[in-house]
Write a protein that holds these residues in place. Sequence first.
Motif, PDB file in Angstrom:
ATOM      1  N   ARG A   1      -7.362  71.980 -32.149  1.00  0.00           N
ATOM      2  CA  ARG A   1      -7.189  73.270 -32.693  1.00  0.00           C
ATOM      3  C   ARG A   1      -7.083  73.164 -33.887  1.00  0.00           C
ATOM      4  O   ARG A   1      -7.293  73.998 -34.875  1.00  0.00           O
ATOM      5  N   GLN A   2      -6.119  72.407 -34.634  1.00  0.00           N
ATOM      6  CA  GLN A   2      -5.707  72.324 -35.804  1.00  0.00           C
ATOM      7  C   GLN A   2      -7.031  71.877 -36.461  1.00  0.00           C
ATOM      8  O   GLN A   2      -7.101  72.381 -37.714  1.00  0.00           O
ATOM      9  N   HIS A   3      -7.643  70.894 -36.353  1.00  0.00           N
ATOM     10  CA  HIS A   3      -8.691  70.499 -36.912  1.00  0.00           C
ATOM     11  C   HIS A   3      -9.674  71.656 -37.164  1.00  0.00           C
ATOM     12  O   HIS A   3     -10.157  71.868 -38.374  1.00  0.00           O
ATOM     13  N   TYR A   4      -9.979  72.532 -36.168  1.00  0.00           N
ATOM     14  CA  TYR A   4     -10.901  73.466 -36.266  1.00  0.00           C
ATOM     15  C   TYR A   4     -10.458  74.956 -37.396  1.00  0.00           C
ATOM     16  O   TYR A   4     -11.262  75.351 -37.936  1.00  0.00           O
ATOM     17  N   LEU A   5      -9.180  74.774 -36.813  1.00  0.00           N
ATOM     18  CA  LEU A   5      -8.377  76.012 -37.779  1.00  0.00           C
ATOM     19  C   LEU A   5      -8.593  75.494 -39.270  1.00  0.00           C
ATOM     20  O   LEU A   5      -8.924  76.522 -39.984  1.00  0.00           O
TER      21      LEU A   5
END
Length: 149
Positions: A107-111
């Motif tokens: 999630r953090q990577h995609y965000l």
Amino acid sequence: MISVPHTYSEWVTVLDIFKERSNDAEILEVMKQGTIEWQSGVAERFSKRLIDAVNFRMNAASDKFQKDYGRSYGAEGAIVQALLALRKEMSFLVQAINLPALPDKDRQHYLQLVIDQANTMQKSLEDSAKKDRSGKMASIVRNHKVNAI
């Protein structure tokens, strides 16, 4: 009424609706409530679908901005509207990619990918605005940041 997705095939349907930009408020709510079994194979396919849908919408937002900006003929109000519409879409995409169904690391990577794209758009707009000797465009772009999400 869109049903909350829990399987990959249900997510495919939801992501197709998301990609089509129909009923954004409802689709965002459904996506936030959705779950998926994060296992090898499914995780990769799901991630690819999600990223493809978000990229499709980012590209469409960028194209719409270019079109709206081109039609503004230098009218400040029209330029501001185009910038605000682009910022609104980028903000929506940040919310859409920040799904509880995703593992935190992913999630953090995609965000971060979406935020980086918004930052790149803003920098590009600021660089382009430097060509305007009056400084008016630079002021408009600085005061209506696309990456203020």
